[in-house]
Design a protein around this motif. Structure first.
Motif, PDB file in Angstrom:
ATOM      1  N   ALA A 152      36.242   0.857  52.981  1.00 25.21           N
ATOM      2  CA  ALA A 152      36.621   1.801  51.926  1.00 25.21           C
ATOM      3  C   ALA A 152      38.053   1.617  51.443  1.00 25.21           C
ATOM      4  CB  ALA A 152      36.435   3.219  52.433  1.00 25.21           C
ATOM      5  N   VAL A 153      38.838   0.756  52.083  1.00 26.76           N
ATOM      6  CA  VAL A 153      40.245   0.618  51.732  1.00 26.76           C
ATOM      7  C   VAL A 153      40.437  -0.058  50.369  1.00 26.76           C
ATOM      8  CG1 VAL A 153      40.809  -1.648  52.745  1.00 26.76           C
ATOM      9  CG2 VAL A 153      42.491   0.189  52.843  1.00 26.76           C
ATOM     10  N   ARG A 154      39.403  -0.704  49.855  1.00 27.60           N
ATOM     11  CA  ARG A 154      39.550  -1.423  48.572  1.00 27.60           C
ATOM     12  C   ARG A 154      39.945  -0.446  47.462  1.00 27.60           C
ATOM     13  NH1 ARG A 154      34.478  -0.256  49.739  1.00 27.60           N
ATOM     14  NH2 ARG A 154      33.045   0.440  48.119  1.00 27.60           N
ATOM     15  N   SER A 155      40.787  -0.924  46.545  1.00 27.58           N
ATOM     16  CA  SER A 155      41.197  -0.007  45.486  1.00 27.58           C
ATOM     17  C   SER A 155      40.974  -0.582  44.092  1.00 27.58           C
ATOM     18  CB  SER A 155      42.659   0.397  45.667  1.00 27.58           C
ATOM     19  OG  SER A 155      43.471  -0.745  45.727  1.00 27.58           O
ATOM     20  N   TYR A 156      41.375  -1.822  43.849  1.00 23.90           N
ATOM     21  CA  TYR A 156      41.224  -2.360  42.489  1.00 23.90           C
ATOM     22  C   TYR A 156      39.758  -2.496  42.081  1.00 23.90           C
ATOM     23  CZ  TYR A 156      46.224  -3.207  42.526  1.00 23.90           C
ATOM     24  OH  TYR A 156      47.583  -3.044  42.577  1.00 23.90           O
ATOM     25  N   VAL A 157      38.871  -2.654  43.064  1.00 23.00           N
ATOM     26  CA  VAL A 157      37.435  -2.716  42.751  1.00 23.00           C
ATOM     27  C   VAL A 157      37.025  -1.428  42.041  1.00 23.00           C
ATOM     28  CG1 VAL A 157      35.118  -2.899  43.724  1.00 23.00           C
ATOM     29  CG2 VAL A 157      36.994  -4.113  44.804  1.00 23.00           C
ATOM     30  N   ARG A 158      37.663  -0.338  42.437  1.00 19.71           N
ATOM     31  CA  ARG A 158      37.315   0.950  41.824  1.00 19.71           C
ATOM     32  C   ARG A 158      37.854   1.076  40.400  1.00 19.71           C
ATOM     33  NH1 ARG A 158      35.310   4.049  46.036  1.00 19.71           N
ATOM     34  NH2 ARG A 158      35.904   3.148  48.018  1.00 19.71           N
ATOM     35  N   SER A 159      39.092   0.590  40.206  1.00 17.77           N
ATOM     36  CA  SER A 159      39.672   0.676  38.851  1.00 17.77           C
ATOM     37  C   SER A 159      38.995  -0.278  37.879  1.00 17.77           C
ATOM     38  CB  SER A 159      41.153   0.316  38.874  1.00 17.77           C
ATOM     39  OG  SER A 159      41.831   1.018  39.859  1.00 17.77           O
ATOM     40  N   PHE A 160      38.605  -1.443  38.379  1.00 16.69           N
ATOM     41  CA  PHE A 160      38.015  -2.476  37.509  1.00 16.69           C
ATOM     42  C   PHE A 160      36.635  -2.830  38.059  1.00 16.69           C
ATOM     43  CE2 PHE A 160      42.711  -3.503  37.825  1.00 16.69           C
ATOM     44  CZ  PHE A 160      43.065  -2.835  36.663  1.00 16.69           C
ATOM     45  N   PRO A 161      35.633  -1.982  37.780  1.00 18.61           N
ATOM     46  CA  PRO A 161      34.332  -2.135  38.448  1.00 18.61           C
ATOM     47  C   PRO A 161      33.445  -3.229  37.849  1.00 18.61           C
ATOM     48  CG  PRO A 161      34.338  -0.181  37.062  1.00 18.61           C
ATOM     49  CD  PRO A 161      35.672  -0.812  36.896  1.00 18.61           C
ATOM     50  N   LYS A 162      33.950  -4.415  37.830  1.00 10.27           N
ATOM     51  CA  LYS A 162      33.195  -5.583  37.349  1.00 10.27           C
ATOM     52  C   LYS A 162      33.435  -6.719  38.329  1.00 10.27           C
ATOM     53  CE  LYS A 162      31.663  -4.072  33.402  1.00 10.27           C
ATOM     54  NZ  LYS A 162      30.318  -3.629  33.313  1.00 10.27           N
ATOM     55  N   VAL A 163      32.557  -7.720  38.289  1.00  5.50           N
ATOM     56  CA  VAL A 163      32.767  -8.894  39.140  1.00  5.50           C
ATOM     57  C   VAL A 163      33.287 -10.007  38.239  1.00  5.50           C
ATOM     58  CG1 VAL A 163      31.636 -10.575  40.630  1.00  5.50           C
ATOM     59  CG2 VAL A 163      30.943  -8.168  40.702  1.00  5.50           C
ATOM     60  N   PHE A 164      34.423 -10.575  38.598  1.00  2.00           N
ATOM     61  CA  PHE A 164      35.059 -11.583  37.740  1.00  2.00           C
ATOM     62  C   PHE A 164      34.729 -12.993  38.231  1.00  2.00           C
ATOM     63  CE2 PHE A 164      37.370  -7.695  37.111  1.00  2.00           C
ATOM     64  CZ  PHE A 164      37.471  -7.658  35.732  1.00  2.00           C
ATOM     65  N   THR A 165      34.582 -13.877  37.260  1.00  2.00           N
ATOM     66  CA  THR A 165      34.165 -15.231  37.625  1.00  2.00           C
ATOM     67  C   THR A 165      35.180 -16.293  37.219  1.00  2.00           C
ATOM     68  OG1 THR A 165      32.978 -15.299  35.529  1.00  2.00           O
ATOM     69  CG2 THR A 165      31.684 -14.811  37.503  1.00  2.00           C
ATOM     70  N   LYS A 166      35.965 -16.018  36.202  1.00  2.00           N
ATOM     71  CA  LYS A 166      36.773 -17.082  35.625  1.00  2.00           C
ATOM     72  C   LYS A 166      38.041 -16.495  35.013  1.00  2.00           C
ATOM     73  CE  LYS A 166      36.446 -20.420  32.038  1.00  2.00           C
ATOM     74  NZ  LYS A 166      35.788 -21.314  31.172  1.00  2.00           N
ATOM     75  N   ALA A 167      39.127 -17.281  35.031  1.00  2.00           N
ATOM     76  CA  ALA A 167      40.359 -16.803  34.407  1.00  2.00           C
ATOM     77  C   ALA A 167      41.169 -17.986  33.906  1.00  2.00           C
ATOM     78  CB  ALA A 167      41.183 -16.015  35.417  1.00  2.00           C
ATOM     79  N   LYS A 168      41.746 -17.844  32.722  1.00  3.88           N
ATOM     80  CA  LYS A 168      42.616 -18.895  32.181  1.00  3.88           C
ATOM     81  C   LYS A 168      43.747 -18.223  31.428  1.00  3.88           C
ATOM     82  CE  LYS A 168      43.589 -23.257  31.488  1.00  3.88           C
ATOM     83  NZ  LYS A 168      43.971 -24.105  32.626  1.00  3.88           N
ATOM     84  N   LYS A 169      44.960 -18.670  31.719  1.00  4.05           N
ATOM     85  CA  LYS A 169      46.160 -18.108  31.081  1.00  4.05           C
ATOM     86  C   LYS A 169      46.157 -16.579  31.180  1.00  4.05           C
ATOM     87  CE  LYS A 169      47.013 -22.214  28.557  1.00  4.05           C
ATOM     88  NZ  LYS A 169      46.920 -23.050  27.449  1.00  4.05           N
ATOM     89  N   HIS A 170      46.162 -15.886  30.049  1.00  2.00           N
ATOM     90  CA  HIS A 170      46.258 -14.425  30.075  1.00  2.00           C
ATOM     91  C   HIS A 170      44.893 -13.764  29.895  1.00  2.00           C
ATOM     92  CE1 HIS A 170      46.551 -16.104  26.107  1.00  2.00           C
ATOM     93  NE2 HIS A 170      45.961 -15.009  25.674  1.00  2.00           N
ATOM     94  N   LYS A 171      43.822 -14.514  30.201  1.00  2.00           N
ATOM     95  CA  LYS A 171      42.479 -13.951  30.002  1.00  2.00           C
ATOM     96  C   LYS A 171      41.620 -14.063  31.262  1.00  2.00           C
ATOM     97  CE  LYS A 171      42.177 -14.811  25.058  1.00  2.00           C
ATOM     98  NZ  LYS A 171      41.645 -15.725  24.047  1.00  2.00           N
ATOM     99  N   MET A 172      40.682 -13.115  31.386  1.00  2.00           N
ATOM    100  CA  MET A 172      39.714 -13.172  32.487  1.00  2.00           C
ATOM    101  C   MET A 172      38.319 -12.928  31.919  1.00  2.00           C
ATOM    102  SD  MET A 172      41.612 -10.969  35.480  1.00  2.00           S
ATOM    103  CE  MET A 172      40.581 -11.533  36.841  1.00  2.00           C
ATOM    104  N   TRP A 173      37.304 -13.397  32.648  1.00  2.00           N
ATOM    105  CA  TRP A 173      35.917 -13.172  32.227  1.00  2.00           C
ATOM    106  C   TRP A 173      35.117 -12.591  33.381  1.00  2.00           C
ATOM    107  CZ3 TRP A 173      38.993 -17.079  30.546  1.00  2.00           C
ATOM    108  CH2 TRP A 173      39.082 -17.279  29.148  1.00  2.00           C
TER     109      TRP A 173
END
Ligand code: PMP
Length: 417
Positions: free
Chosen positions: A14-35
């Motif tokens: 239960a200690v996780r926190s950012y999972v709660r703020s951003f409730p999506k699963v991320f797969t990829k990131a480049k420069k200033h963007k994430m998917w």
């Protein structure tokens, strides 16, 4: 509902926190963007809580890292000598320390921000033979017993279960109508006050987790003067405010102060790889081999990307670029605050370390959540999460910076309707 998110919710503690703020699963990131796993694109104004000041997967760093990995470069070598380490140390001296007339030895305290803070507190006690540390309200320095004991946030301190000792927390600049340093000086002068001369003072020039509170340069100078007068070591925790976030490589440069000890981590590797250094004045280098070690001191992949990241700082043009873009941010945010008086907002920060504090309870969190739905990743800060915090990559193109700012404005507009 995503299967991957289900797995995380089910099995992670239960200690996780950012999972709660951003409730999506991320797969990829480049420069200033994430998917995310559905292919939705986000502009990232979070930047790994300040660990990705150059954005994700920077081309130059990636190229150097791939070259190193595919040539079987050493990954882990404890603190043995390696070419990757030597190259980093040499370049750090040439590009960062020498041009700023700073004379520090570089110590590798372990991989995280908490490790550098912990090493700074420990060394300050050893050097001075004193126990106490002075820290400030709103300060954040880490999650271990030592670093938490200098963290001025009661919710975080509760994680330790019992009171933490040997620290004195004084009021930070800007948030009181009296001068905390005058009080401190009085206490130190008065032997009967119960305040012993401390080993060190630990300060963030701009508090990140504490709600983007920027101390004035005059106040920081006074802190330095007080330290010099009483033989107290000055520790600047630049874990979050450093590596360009406030507009200069070190946040304290602009204030014209020279700390005894500097804590750096987060964006030091430039690539989101764990790396920390504690910079110490040469005369403080008194630990004997073995008095401070650790298995993950000096990850060679992190040295390779950190070395490549230093190229950003070669000729001063990066500072100018940060300055120019930060003007755009402040103008835009001041306009939001003026156009929507209902949010009772105040723009805070320095350089690319920016936030809007809102007196309306829960508003900042609502803005961050709304922005996330609209494709902008942003977190909140402050003791009551009353600040929405903008941490774009320092090299974000102006066009996408403006896109992100527009999403914030639209979110504020929708919410005050
Ligand atoms: N000091 C400051 C100023 C920080 O912001 C943080 C992390 N948010 C830390 C120390 C601790 O760093 P880490 O999470 O890497 O241990």
């Amino acid at each position: 509902m995503s299967k991957n998110l289900d797995i995380i919710n089910q099995h992670e503690s239960a200690v996780r926190s950012y999972v709660r703020s951003f409730p999506k699963v991320f797969t990829k990131a480049k420069k200033h963007k994430m998917w995310d796993e559905n292919g939705k694109e986000y502009i990232d104004f979070f930047s790994g809580a300040g660990a990705l000041n150059y954005g994700h997967n920077d081309d130059h760093m990636q190229e150097k890292l791939v070259e190193y990995v595919t040539s079987d470069g050493i990954t882990h070598s404890l603190d043995m000598a390696s070419t990757a380490k030597a190259t980093f140390l040499e370049k750090f001296q040439d590009i960062i320390l020498k041009p700023r007339d700073l004379d520090y030895k570089v110590m590798f305290p372990g991989p995280t921000g908490t490790n550098t803070v912990e090493s700074a507190l420990k060394l300050a006690r050893k050097v001075t033979g004193r126990t106490d540390i002075i820290s400030f309200t709103g300060g954040f320095h880490g999650m271990t017993i030592g670093s938490l004991s200098v963290t001025g946030n009661s919710m975080k301190r509760k994680g330790a279960g019992i009171p933490l000792q040997n620290t004195v927390t004084m009021a930070y600049d800007n948030y009181v109508d009296h001068d905390t340093l005058v009080y401190l000086e009085r206490f130190l002068e008065d032997n009967g006050s119960g305040v012993a001369i401390p080993a060190a003072m630990i300060v963030e020039t701009v508090q990140g987790e504490g709600g983007i509170n920027a101390a004035r340069f005059e106040w920081l100078k006074k802190v330095e003067e007080l330290c010099r007068r009483w033989g107290i070591l000055l520790i600047i925790d630049d874990v979050q405010a450093g590596i360009g976030r406030t507009g200069t490589f070190f946040s304290f440069e602009a204030a014209g102060i020279k700390p005894d000890i500097v804590c750096l981590s987060k964006s030091l590797s430039g690539y989101g790889l764990p790396l920390a250094v504690t910079l110490i004045k040469p005369e403080l280098d008194i630990w004997k081999p073995g008095e401070h070690n650790g298995t993950f001191r000096g990850n060679n992949h992190a040295f390779v990307t950190a070395t490549a990241a230093l190229d950003y700082w070669k000729d001063g043009s990066f500072e100018k670029e940060i300055h120019k873009k930060s003007q755009i941010i402040y103008q835009f945010l001041e306009q939001i605050v003026a156009d929507y008086p209902e949010i009772k907002g105040e723009v805070r920060g320095r350089g690319f370390m920016v936030g809007i504090a809102s007196e309306v309870e829960g508003f900042a969190e609502k803005v961050a959540a709304r922005c996330f739905e609209s494709g902008l990743i942003m977190e909140t800060a402050g003791p009551n999460d009353e600040v929405f915090k903008l941490f774009p990559a320092l090299n974000i193109p102006i066009e996408d910076l403006q896109k992100g700012l527009t999403i914030i404005e639209q979110s504020v507009k929708d919410l005050v309707k």
